[in-house]
Design a protein around this motif. Structure first.
Motif, PDB file in Angstrom:
ATOM      1  N   ILE A  84       0.839  -1.203   0.000  1.00 22.09           N
ATOM      2  CA  ILE A  84       0.000   0.000   0.000  1.00 22.09           C
ATOM      3  C   ILE A  84       0.876   1.255   0.000  1.00 22.09           C
ATOM      4  CG2 ILE A  84      -1.626   1.343   1.396  1.00 22.09           C
ATOM      5  CD1 ILE A  84      -2.891  -1.385   2.206  1.00 22.09           C
ATOM      6  N   GLY A  85       1.959   1.225   0.753  1.00 23.60           N
ATOM      7  CA  GLY A  85       2.888   2.353   0.778  1.00 23.60           C
ATOM      8  C   GLY A  85       3.647   2.526  -0.527  1.00 23.60           C
ATOM      9  N   TYR A 137      -8.058  -2.768  -0.437  1.00 31.83           N
ATOM     10  CA  TYR A 137      -7.861  -1.571   0.376  1.00 31.83           C
ATOM     11  C   TYR A 137      -7.801  -0.317  -0.499  1.00 31.83           C
ATOM     12  CZ  TYR A 137      -5.738   1.726   3.622  1.00 31.83           C
ATOM     13  OH  TYR A 137      -5.478   2.827   4.393  1.00 31.83           O
ATOM     14  N   ILE A 138      -7.125  -0.416  -1.630  1.00 30.96           N
ATOM     15  CA  ILE A 138      -6.858   0.744  -2.480  1.00 30.96           C
ATOM     16  C   ILE A 138      -8.073   1.149  -3.323  1.00 30.96           C
ATOM     17  CG2 ILE A 138      -5.469   1.545  -4.446  1.00 30.96           C
ATOM     18  CD1 ILE A 138      -3.200  -0.295  -3.297  1.00 30.96           C
ATOM     19  N   PRO A 141       1.360   4.002  -6.009  1.00 29.88           N
ATOM     20  CA  PRO A 141       1.065   5.434  -6.123  1.00 29.88           C
ATOM     21  C   PRO A 141      -0.412   5.747  -5.889  1.00 29.88           C
ATOM     22  CG  PRO A 141       1.820   4.517  -8.234  1.00 29.88           C
ATOM     23  CD  PRO A 141       1.778   3.404  -7.258  1.00 29.88           C
ATOM     24  N   GLU A 142      -0.707   6.995  -5.563  1.00 29.04           N
ATOM     25  CA  GLU A 142      -2.082   7.416  -5.293  1.00 29.04           C
ATOM     26  C   GLU A 142      -2.918   7.528  -6.575  1.00 29.04           C
ATOM     27  OE1 GLU A 142      -3.126   9.787  -2.273  1.00 29.04           O
ATOM     28  OE2 GLU A 142      -1.502   9.119  -0.988  1.00 29.04           O
ATOM     29  N   ASN A 143      -2.280   7.787  -7.692  1.00 30.94           N
ATOM     30  CA  ASN A 143      -2.970   7.864  -8.979  1.00 30.94           C
ATOM     31  C   ASN A 143      -3.521   6.477  -9.332  1.00 30.94           C
ATOM     32  OD1 ASN A 143      -3.038   7.397 -11.973  1.00 30.94           O
ATOM     33  ND2 ASN A 143      -2.574   9.595 -11.993  1.00 30.94           N
ATOM     34  N   TYR A 144      -4.838   6.385  -9.591  1.00 31.10           N
ATOM     35  CA  TYR A 144      -5.462   5.076  -9.807  1.00 31.10           C
ATOM     36  C   TYR A 144      -4.891   4.325 -11.009  1.00 31.10           C
ATOM     37  CZ  TYR A 144      -9.090   4.928  -6.227  1.00 31.10           C
ATOM     38  OH  TYR A 144      -9.761   4.818  -5.041  1.00 31.10           O
ATOM     39  N   ALA A 159      -1.612   3.074 -10.022  1.00 31.87           N
ATOM     40  CA  ALA A 159      -1.800   2.024  -9.019  1.00 31.87           C
ATOM     41  C   ALA A 159      -2.157   0.704  -9.694  1.00 31.87           C
ATOM     42  CB  ALA A 159      -2.888   2.425  -8.025  1.00 31.87           C
ATOM     43  N   SER A 199      -4.424  -5.863  -0.658  1.00 30.70           N
ATOM     44  CA  SER A 199      -3.958  -4.521  -1.014  1.00 30.70           C
ATOM     45  C   SER A 199      -4.888  -3.871  -2.030  1.00 30.70           C
ATOM     46  CB  SER A 199      -2.533  -4.579  -1.579  1.00 30.70           C
ATOM     47  OG  SER A 199      -1.642  -5.103  -0.627  1.00 30.70           O
TER      48      SER A 199
END
Length: 179
Positions: free
Chosen positions: A32-33, A70-71, A36-39, A42, A67
């Motif tokens: 998760i860390g 979660y994302i 990246p935040e961009n889908y 990701a 994971s």
């Protein structure tokens, strides 16, 4: 032609050895860390991780399922996991296909369950792939290598594998949504 058979097997062995020493670092928190935040990125990173998983029996699929849950939203997580599973099942399948029966003979010495697979060659390929995934007789990478080496039809193998894996994958993905 021999080189084409040796390179994938050597890559599997080297990657397996690396994974043994870094197995403790493969956690949901680390993934998760890392993602990246961009889908779109990701999705790309998770598919790459699924591809990496396909080269190692030590990389747990469950960590990727959780994971993804979660994302992403539930439907998106299931789609990402299905896409990732296509890569996870395909890469070792094609390595097995290239290496052929010699690979089965080598693997059978370590994984005794594979001796039973040769008896299933004339059975319904879809059902065999489905059943092996549903029951989990041995790791998914070894099953993929073996069914590729046995010459199973790729489309039939892939569909049976996805359907057989779906219940477990969906259940574990849902666990990821509750974290």
């Amino acid at each position: 032609m021999v080189l084409m058979k040796v390179i994938p097997v050597m890559a599997l062995i080297i990657f397996g050895i690396i994974m043994v020493f870094h197995r403790d670092e493969i956690t949901v928190d680390n993934i998760i860390g890392f993602v990246p935040e961009n889908y779109l990125l990701a999705v790309f990173v998770l598919v790459i991780l699924y591809s990496v998983k396909s080269l190692s029996v030590f990389f747990p699929l469950m960590v990727l399922y959780i994971s993804s849950g979660y994302i992403f939203s539930i439907p998106m997580a299931i789609l990402v996991n299905c896409l990732g599973l296509v890569f996870t099942f395909s890469i070792p399948y094609w390595i097995g296909r290239m290496c052929g029966m010699e690979l089965i003979e080598r693997l059978s010495k370590k994984y005794k369950q594979l001796n039973k697979l040769e008896a299933l060659v004339d059975e319904d390929e879809w059902f065999v792939a489905y059943l092996l995934r549903m029951v989990g007789i041995t790791t998914c990478d070894i099953v993929s290598l073996a069914l590729g080496a046995l010459g199973y039809s790729y489309g039939t193998y892939l569909l049976g594998s996805l359907v057989g894996t779906a219940p477990r994958m969906i259940a574990i993905t849902l666990i990821g949504t509750t974290i």
